[in-house]
Design a protein around this motif. Structure first.
Motif, PDB file in Angstrom:
ATOM      1  N   LEU A   1     -24.250 -62.536  30.721  1.00  0.00           N
ATOM      2  CA  LEU A   1     -24.436 -62.700  32.169  1.00  0.00           C
ATOM      3  C   LEU A   1     -23.223 -62.179  32.936  1.00  0.00           C
ATOM      4  O   LEU A   1     -23.372 -61.535  33.996  1.00  0.00           O
ATOM      5  N   SER A   2     -22.022 -62.446  32.421  1.00  0.00           N
ATOM      6  CA  SER A   2     -20.800 -61.992  33.093  1.00  0.00           C
ATOM      7  C   SER A   2     -20.711 -60.470  33.101  1.00  0.00           C
ATOM      8  O   SER A   2     -20.359 -59.859  34.120  1.00  0.00           O
ATOM      9  N   LEU A   3     -21.009 -59.858  31.968  1.00  0.00           N
ATOM     10  CA  LEU A   3     -20.962 -58.394  31.896  1.00  0.00           C
ATOM     11  C   LEU A   3     -22.013 -57.767  32.806  1.00  0.00           C
ATOM     12  O   LEU A   3     -21.718 -56.807  33.534  1.00  0.00           O
ATOM     13  N   ALA A   4     -23.215 -58.306  32.768  1.00  0.00           N
ATOM     14  CA  ALA A   4     -24.269 -57.764  33.631  1.00  0.00           C
ATOM     15  C   ALA A   4     -23.918 -57.966  35.097  1.00  0.00           C
ATOM     16  O   ALA A   4     -24.112 -57.058  35.933  1.00  0.00           O
ATOM     17  N   GLY A   5     -23.388 -59.134  35.424  1.00  0.00           N
ATOM     18  CA  GLY A   5     -23.010 -59.385  36.809  1.00  0.00           C
ATOM     19  C   GLY A   5     -21.870 -58.512  37.285  1.00  0.00           C
ATOM     20  O   GLY A   5     -21.749 -58.230  38.483  1.00  0.00           O
ATOM     21  N   SER A   6     -21.030 -58.059  36.366  1.00  0.00           N
ATOM     22  CA  SER A   6     -19.916 -57.190  36.744  1.00  0.00           C
ATOM     23  C   SER A   6     -20.360 -55.753  36.976  1.00  0.00           C
ATOM     24  O   SER A   6     -19.694 -55.012  37.707  1.00  0.00           O
ATOM     25  N   LEU A   7     -21.461 -55.359  36.356  1.00  0.00           N
ATOM     26  CA  LEU A   7     -21.872 -53.949  36.388  1.00  0.00           C
ATOM     27  C   LEU A   7     -23.053 -53.676  37.310  1.00  0.00           C
ATOM     28  O   LEU A   7     -23.160 -52.566  37.853  1.00  0.00           O
ATOM     29  N   LEU A   8     -23.932 -54.651  37.478  1.00  0.00           N
ATOM     30  CA  LEU A   8     -25.129 -54.420  38.288  1.00  0.00           C
ATOM     31  C   LEU A   8     -24.799 -54.494  39.777  1.00  0.00           C
ATOM     32  O   LEU A   8     -23.802 -55.108  40.178  1.00  0.00           O
ATOM     33  N   PRO A   9     -25.642 -53.901  40.616  1.00  0.00           N
ATOM     34  CA  PRO A   9     -25.369 -53.912  42.065  1.00  0.00           C
ATOM     35  C   PRO A   9     -25.662 -55.283  42.674  1.00  0.00           C
ATOM     36  O   PRO A   9     -26.403 -56.092  42.111  1.00  0.00           O
ATOM     37  N   ALA A  10     -25.065 -55.535  43.838  1.00  0.00           N
ATOM     38  CA  ALA A  10     -25.339 -56.758  44.585  1.00  0.00           C
ATOM     39  C   ALA A  10     -26.747 -56.647  45.190  1.00  0.00           C
ATOM     40  O   ALA A  10     -27.238 -55.546  45.442  1.00  0.00           O
ATOM     41  N   PRO A  11     -27.417 -57.760  45.439  1.00  0.00           N
ATOM     42  CA  PRO A  11     -26.983 -59.164  45.256  1.00  0.00           C
ATOM     43  C   PRO A  11     -27.263 -59.713  43.851  1.00  0.00           C
ATOM     44  O   PRO A  11     -26.976 -60.870  43.581  1.00  0.00           O
ATOM     45  N   VAL A  12     -27.853 -58.870  42.982  1.00  0.00           N
ATOM     46  CA  VAL A  12     -28.146 -59.343  41.630  1.00  0.00           C
ATOM     47  C   VAL A  12     -26.857 -59.760  40.927  1.00  0.00           C
ATOM     48  O   VAL A  12     -26.801 -60.777  40.229  1.00  0.00           O
ATOM     49  N   SER A  13     -25.786 -58.971  41.120  1.00  0.00           N
ATOM     50  CA  SER A  13     -24.516 -59.275  40.448  1.00  0.00           C
ATOM     51  C   SER A  13     -23.983 -60.643  40.859  1.00  0.00           C
ATOM     52  O   SER A  13     -23.509 -61.417  40.019  1.00  0.00           O
ATOM     53  N   ASP A  14     -24.053 -60.960  42.138  1.00  0.00           N
ATOM     54  CA  ASP A  14     -23.554 -62.255  42.610  1.00  0.00           C
ATOM     55  C   ASP A  14     -24.321 -63.407  41.975  1.00  0.00           C
ATOM     56  O   ASP A  14     -23.731 -64.410  41.553  1.00  0.00           O
ATOM     57  N   ALA A  15     -25.637 -63.260  41.902  1.00  0.00           N
ATOM     58  CA  ALA A  15     -26.459 -64.323  41.326  1.00  0.00           C
ATOM     59  C   ALA A  15     -26.133 -64.525  39.849  1.00  0.00           C
ATOM     60  O   ALA A  15     -26.015 -65.663  39.372  1.00  0.00           O
ATOM     61  N   LEU A  16     -25.966 -63.433  39.104  1.00  0.00           N
ATOM     62  CA  LEU A  16     -25.672 -63.543  37.679  1.00  0.00           C
ATOM     63  C   LEU A  16     -24.292 -64.156  37.437  1.00  0.00           C
ATOM     64  O   LEU A  16     -24.111 -64.982  36.542  1.00  0.00           O
ATOM     65  N   LEU A  17     -23.313 -63.752  38.240  1.00  0.00           N
ATOM     66  CA  LEU A  17     -21.970 -64.296  38.072  1.00  0.00           C
ATOM     67  C   LEU A  17     -21.925 -65.780  38.429  1.00  0.00           C
ATOM     68  O   LEU A  17     -21.250 -66.572  37.761  1.00  0.00           O
ATOM     69  N   LEU A  18     -22.642 -66.167  39.483  1.00  0.00           N
ATOM     70  CA  LEU A  18     -22.695 -67.589  39.849  1.00  0.00           C
ATOM     71  C   LEU A  18     -23.384 -68.407  38.770  1.00  0.00           C
ATOM     72  O   LEU A  18     -22.973 -69.541  38.475  1.00  0.00           O
ATOM     73  N   LEU A  19     -24.428 -67.837  38.153  1.00  0.00           N
ATOM     74  CA  LEU A  19     -25.112 -68.535  37.066  1.00  0.00           C
ATOM     75  C   LEU A  19     -24.178 -68.692  35.863  1.00  0.00           C
ATOM     76  O   LEU A  19     -24.116 -69.764  35.248  1.00  0.00           O
ATOM     77  N   ALA A  20     -23.454 -67.613  35.531  1.00  0.00           N
ATOM     78  CA  ALA A  20     -22.499 -67.688  34.415  1.00  0.00           C
ATOM     79  C   ALA A  20     -21.439 -68.744  34.688  1.00  0.00           C
ATOM     80  O   ALA A  20     -21.067 -69.520  33.786  1.00  0.00           O
ATOM     81  N   HIS A  21     -20.949 -68.794  35.925  1.00  0.00           N
ATOM     82  CA  HIS A  21     -19.926 -69.786  36.263  1.00  0.00           C
ATOM     83  C   HIS A  21     -20.482 -71.197  36.176  1.00  0.00           C
ATOM     84  O   HIS A  21     -19.793 -72.120  35.699  1.00  0.00           O
ATOM     85  N   ALA A  22     -21.705 -71.396  36.611  1.00  0.00           N
ATOM     86  CA  ALA A  22     -22.310 -72.731  36.546  1.00  0.00           C
ATOM     87  C   ALA A  22     -22.438 -73.204  35.100  1.00  0.00           C
ATOM     88  O   ALA A  22     -22.199 -74.383  34.788  1.00  0.00           O
ATOM     89  N   ILE A  23     -22.795 -72.287  34.210  1.00  0.00           N
ATOM     90  CA  ILE A  23     -22.905 -72.654  32.793  1.00  0.00           C
ATOM     91  C   ILE A  23     -21.533 -73.014  32.231  1.00  0.00           C
ATOM     92  O   ILE A  23     -21.384 -73.994  31.495  1.00  0.00           O
TER      93      ILE A  23
ATOM     94  N   SER B   1     -21.274 -66.955  23.847  1.00  0.00           N
ATOM     95  CA  SER B   1     -21.602 -65.646  23.282  1.00  0.00           C
ATOM     96  C   SER B   1     -22.974 -65.151  23.717  1.00  0.00           C
ATOM     97  O   SER B   1     -23.142 -63.953  23.992  1.00  0.00           O
ATOM     98  N   LEU B   2     -23.967 -66.036  23.773  1.00  0.00           N
ATOM     99  CA  LEU B   2     -25.333 -65.604  24.040  1.00  0.00           C
ATOM    100  C   LEU B   2     -25.736 -65.727  25.498  1.00  0.00           C
ATOM    101  O   LEU B   2     -26.700 -65.073  25.924  1.00  0.00           O
ATOM    102  N   LEU B   3     -25.010 -66.541  26.265  1.00  0.00           N
ATOM    103  CA  LEU B   3     -25.382 -66.729  27.667  1.00  0.00           C
ATOM    104  C   LEU B   3     -24.306 -66.226  28.631  1.00  0.00           C
ATOM    105  O   LEU B   3     -24.534 -65.310  29.426  1.00  0.00           O
ATOM    106  N   VAL B   4     -23.118 -66.835  28.547  1.00  0.00           N
ATOM    107  CA  VAL B   4     -22.102 -66.572  29.560  1.00  0.00           C
ATOM    108  C   VAL B   4     -21.605 -65.131  29.504  1.00  0.00           C
ATOM    109  O   VAL B   4     -21.508 -64.461  30.540  1.00  0.00           O
TER     110      VAL B   4
END
Length: 807
Positions: free
Chosen positions: A450-472, A444-447
C-alpha cells in the motif's frame, strides 16, 4: 569457492580489529593472489590441503583487500590547521537531507574549495539562530543541487565508550572524511548561494527520487504519528521515527521490519517477476510468440532482479538490502546461465560481494543478524526431506501448510538468533514470536504494498492508499505497545563472554537438529550461562568509577559491590537525543544493569541534566538527589512515579559495602537563594574506598571552592582523583583548592573542540605544573578507574584502539 569466501570474510573482519594499517597492503594483496592461484591448481586433487590453503589464502586476501580499501578511504584528510576556519566550498548535495527543528543535515560532495584542501565528501549541518550571522535562514537544500557554502570543518570525531556506537567508523564506511556546519552568511563577501537547481548524475538522480517520494508521503500524512514508518518502508529513511516508537519496536523484536528488509525486497522482486512472466507468456496479449524468442522464466528473473535493484537503491543500500539483492542476482544469473545453484553457494557469494564492496559491514549488528538469520534457516532445512503436497490438495490444505511453514521458519529464526542477539544487544524479546507472527504479514503483505502504491500512483488515489497504510500501522503499533509493556516482554543479561556465546551456539545447533536427534530439548541448557549471568561488580570495600565520554558534559557511574550510583546524566544533543539515550542507557543494558540505586544530578545546566528524563524513563532508579529547581522535567517525572526525591545538601552521608559517600556542597540555604547561578548549587560528592578517594565537584566555581576551604576540616577535601570542576573552566580550579584536594589524577570531561574552549589553557597548565596527571575524555575516551589497593586506570581509546580513531 565457499572456503575461500569464508576465509575472505575472516580476514576482512580481522582487519577491523587492528590499531593500525599494515604497510604495502596493495603489494601484499597482489602477492597472495599471485601465489594462491597456482597453489590451488597444484592441490586440486588434495581436498584437505586445498581447503586449508584456500582458507588461508582467503584470510590473506580479505585482510589486505580491506587494508587497501581503508588506506584509500583514509587518504583524503583535512589538515589540522584548517579545522575551525571559514572555508568556501562549492559542490552538490549528495544525500537525502534530514530536517529537524534546529536546522538540516546532509552530505556534501565537494567540487572546489578555496583556501584549504577539503575531502571530497563532507557531512554538514545547517543550523538556525546563529547570533553573529547576517541572516538566520536555513537553506532549502535538495539532493542534486549545486551550492556555494561557507563552512567550518573538523576531522571525524565521535564519543568513545564501552559498548557504544562508533561514529568515526560509521563516517569512514560512508566515505565522509570531515564534518562541520554551514556559516549562515557571515559577511556579504561569503554568502551561501544556490548555483544550480540540479546537477545530472546517477547518485543525484537516486537521491532526488528518494526525496520526491519522501516529500509526497509527508504531504499526504502531515501530522500523522507513524508517517516516519511509511517513509522508512518506501525509501529506507528511518530518522523521522521517534525514540519512543523505536523502544516499542525493539522490545517486541520487530524493528527489522521497520525498514526495507530482505523480506520486503524479495516480495517486491517476486511480484514483478510474476507479473513479467505472466505478460511474457501471453506475449503482452499480442500474437508475437515472445516465449519462443526468450523463455518466460529468464524474463521473470530479469524483471525481479531489476525491481530488487531499484528498491535497494531507494533503501539507501543498507547491508540487509545488499545481501538480499546479491542473492537474488546470483539466482537470476544462475537461471540465465542454466546453472543449478544451492542456497549455500548463493549465501556465500552474497557474503563475498558485500565484503568486497564494503569490508566495514562487519562492524554493524545488521550484517551479523542478516546473514545469521539466513544461515540458521539454511542449517535447519539442509538435507531434510519434506513430502510435497499432492496436486489434488485443497486450497485450504495448501494455506494451512504455508502458514505452518511460515510459523516454523519464524520459530527457527527466533531461536537461532538468541545467542547473537544477546551478544549484540544484551537482551532478547520474549514476545518476539507473537509480535512477528502478527507484524510480518501485516507489514509485508499489506502496509508495504500500500505504501509503495501510494507513493507512485497519482492523487487522490495515492492519498487514500497512504492513509490506509498509516491506519494499519497505527492499529499494529497499539497491539505492539501493549505487548511491549508486559514486564516479561524482554529478558536482559550482560553481554556474554566468548566461551558463553560459543556454548550457547552449540546448544542452539543441538536444539534445531533434525527430528530423531536425541534429546533436542537439552540444547536449551546451552543458554543457561548466557541468560542467567549477573552483572560484574567490585569486591566489598572497593569501587569502580566510569567517567563516560559524553562530549561537553558530565556523567560518572560509581559501582560498589552491591550498589550503583550515577552522578549527572550527560548533555542534551538535540530534542530527541541526549547523553543518557546514546551513551549511558546502552552501556547499562550491555552490562546487564537494570537498576540504579541512586542518581545525583549536580545542577540544572543541560550539559549535566540533559539526559535526566531519558534516564528516568528507561532505567529503574531508586532515589534521585539534585539541586534542580522546582518544576524541572526530571522532578516532574519523579513525582509522577512517586519515587524518592531529595535536595542534595552538605552533611548527607551513607556507606555502601565499606565505601563511604559524603556530600560536601551545597548548603541548605542555597536552594532558596534565587541570586545564585545553577553552578553555585552544584552537588559536590566525595567518595572514599579504603585509602583512596575521588571528589566529584560538578560546576562549582572559585567562590564555592573558597567556601569549601573555609568550612572543611584539615584533609577533608583531600582526594586521589578529582573530576575537574566546571570542565577546567577559567572560573574554577583555584591554586588553593587544588592544594587542598592534592589529587594525583584529574579527569576533564569535555567535548572535542567545544565552543567554550574547555579546559582553559592556563587552568590545564596549572594542573600540570602541580604534578597532577591529566586525562581528557575527548582524547582518551571513557576513563575507567578501579579502586582497590591502588587505582588501576583504563582509557578506552588505549584499551580498544582502532586504525580509524583520530584519523
Amino acid at each position: 569457492m565457499r572456503i575461500l569466501i569464508l576465509g575472505f570474510a575472516a580476514g576482512a573482519t580481522g582487519l577491523q580489529m587492528q590499531a593500525g594499517l599494515p604497510p604495502h597492503a596493495g603489494l601484499l594483496l597482489l602477492l597472495i593472489a599471485g601465489l594462491g592461484l597456482p597453489a590451488g591448481l597444484l592441490l586440486h586433487r588434495h581436498v584437505r590441503w586445498r581447503c586449508i590453503v584456500g582458507f588461508a589464502a582467503g584470510v590473506g586476501l580479505g585482510f589486505y583487500w580491506a587494508a587497501w580499501l581503508a588506506q584509500a578511504a583514509l587518504a583524503p584528510q583535512l589538515a589540522l590547521a584548517d579545522e575551525g576556519r571559514d572555508i568556501s566550498v562549492t559542490g552538490t548535495v549528495a544525500s537525502l537531507p534530514y530536517r529537524f527543528e534546529q536546522g538540516v543535515r546532509f552530505n556534501f560532495a565537494v567540487e572546489k574549495a578555496l583556501g584549504a584542501k577539503v575531502p571530497p565528501l563532507i557531512a554538514l549541518s545547517w543550523y538556525a539562530g546563529f547570533r553573529d550571522a547576517v541572516t538566520h535562514e536555513v537553506g532549502d537544500v535538495q539532493p542534486g543541487e549545486r551550492w556555494r557554502l561557507t563552512v567550518r570543518l573538523q576531522r571525524p570525531h565521535g564519543n568513545a565508550n564501552p559498548m557504544g556506537f562508533d561514529y568515526e567508523a560509521w563516517l569512514l564506511e560512508q566515505g565522509v572524511r570531515a564534518t562541520g556546519y554551514v556559516r549562515p552568511q557571515p559577511s556579504a563577501n561569503m554568502s551561501n548561494l544556490r548555483l544550480a537547481a540540479f546537477v545530472p548524475g546517477f547518485g543525484n538522480v537516486v537521491e532526488a527520487s528518494r526525496a520526491a517520494l519522501r516529500a509526497r508521503i509527508l504531504r499526504s500524512l502531515e501530522g500523522k504519528q507513524y508517517a516516519g514508518v511509511i517513509v522508512a518502508l518506501v525509501v529506507g529513511d528511518q530518522r523521522a521515527i521517534g525514540q519512543s516508537d523505536w523502544q516499542v519496536f525493539n522490545r517486541t523484536g520487530v524493528s527489522h521490519l521497520i525498514s526495507i528488509s530482505g523480506l520486503h525486497i524479495t516480495m517486491i522482486a517476486g511480484l514483478f517477476a510474476l507479473g513479467a512472466g505472466v505478460l511474457w507468456r501471453r506475449s503482452f496479449f499480442t500474437h508475437r510468440q515472445l516465449p519462443l524468442l526468450l523463455p518466460a522464466q529468464k524474463v521473470a528473473a530479469l524483471a525481479g532482479a531489476l525491481a530488487a535493484l531499484v528498491y535497494v537503491l531507494l533503501a539507501g543500500f543498507g547491508v540487509p538490502a545488499q545481501r538480499t539483492l546479491y542473492m537474488l542476482l546470483v539466482v537470476a544469473l544462475a537461471l540465465w546461465l542454466e546453472r543449478i545453484t544451492s542456497i549455500g553457494h548463493v549465501l556465500c557469494l552474497a557474503l563475498g560481494v558485500v565484503l568486497l564492496l564494503d569490508p566495514w559491514a562487519v562492524l554493524w549488528p545488521g550484517f551479523w543478524l542478516s546473514f545469521g538469520a539466513v544461515a540458521t534457516i539454511l542449517y535447519e532445512t539442509a538435507g531434510r526431506i519434506t513430502a510435497p503436497l499432492p496436486e489434488s490438495a485443497s486450497r485450504w490444505r495448501r494455506l494451512r501448510a504455508a502458514v505452518a511453514l511460515g510459523a516454523h521458519t519464524q520459530y527457527v529464526v527466533t531461536v537461532g538468533l538468541v545467542p547473537l542477539t544477546m551478544l549484540l544487544f544484551s537482551q532478547v524479546s520474549l514476545v518476539s514470536p507473537v509480535a512477528n507472527a502478527l507484524a510480518i504479514p501485516v507489514i509485508s503483505l499489506l502496509v508495504t504494498p500500500l505504501s509503495l502504491a501510494g507513493s507512485l500512483l497519482p492523487a487522490p488515489v495515492s492519498d487514500a492508499l497512504l492513509l490506509l497504510a498509516h491506519a494499519i500501522v497505527q492499529m499494529l503499533a497499539q497491539v505492539l505497545e501493549w505487548l511491549g509493556a508486559r514486564r516479561f516482554a524482554v529478558w536482559t543479561a550482560p553481554a556474554p563472554p566468548l566461551w558463553s556465546f560459543c556454548w550457547a551456539l552449540f546448544g542452539t545447533a543441538w536444539l534445531l537438529a533434525p527430528r530423531g536427534w536425541p534429546q533436542r530439548w537439552a540444547g536449551m541448557l546451552g543458554w543457561l550461562p548466557l541468560l542467567t549471568a549477573l552483572p560484574s561488580s567490585p569486591p566489598p570495600g572497593q569501587m569502580w568509577i566510569t567517567a563516560f565520554d559524553v562530549g561537553q558534559g558530565m556523567a560518572v557511574l560509581v559501582e560498589t559491590h552491591g550498589h550503583r550510583l550515577l552522578y549527572d546524566t550527560g548533555p542534551a544533543y538535540s530534542l530527541d537525543s541526549d547523553g543518557a539515550s546514546r551513551v549511558i542507557v546502552p552501556y547499562l543494558r550491555a552490562r546487564g544493569i537494570a537498576k540504579l540505586d541512586g542518581v545525583i544530578i549536580s545542577h540544572s545546566d543541560l550539559d549535566h541534566a540533559g539526559g535526566a528524563v531519558s534516564l528516568l524513563e528507561n532505567i529503574d532508579v531508586g532515589w534521585l538527589a539534585s539541586s534542580l529547581f522546582d518544576g524541572h522535567p526530571a522532578i516532574e517525572v519523579r513525582r509522577e512515579s512517586q519515587r524518592p526525591y531529595l535536595h542534595c545538601m552538605a552533611g548527607q552521608s551513607w556507606t555502601w559495602e565499606g565505601v563511604h559517600f559524603a556530600m560536601l556542597h551545597p548548603l541548605l540555604a542555597s536552594h532558596t537563594d534565587i541570586s545564585l547561578k545553577p553552578n553555585a548549587r552544584s552537588c559536590t560528592l566525595k567518595i572514599t574506598a579504603g585509602k583512596h578517594a575521588i571528589l566529584l565537584a560538578g560546576d562549582i566555581e572559585a567562590a564555592q571552592e573558597a567556601q569549601l576551604l573555609a568550612r572543611s576540616a584539615q584533609g577533608e577535601l583531600a582526594a586521589d582523583v578529582l573530576l575537574a570542576p566546571h570542565h577546567g573552566s577559567g572560573t574554577s580550579s583555584t591554586p588553593a583548592f587544588l592544594n587542598a584536594v592534592h589529587p594525583g589524577l584529574a579527569i576533564f570531561q569535555v567535548g572535542h573542540r567545544n565552543r567554550y574552549k574547555h579546559p582553559k589553557a592556563q587552568v590545564y597548565a596549572r594542573y600540570g605544573d602541580m604534578g597532577i596527571t591529566r586525562l581528557r575524555t575527548d582524547v582518551t575516551g571513557a576513563v575507567v578507574l578501579a579502586f582497590g589497593e591502588g587505582i588501576d586506570v583504563t582509557l578506552y581509546r588505549h584499551w580498544r584502539p582502532r586504525y580509524w580513531h583520530g584519523r
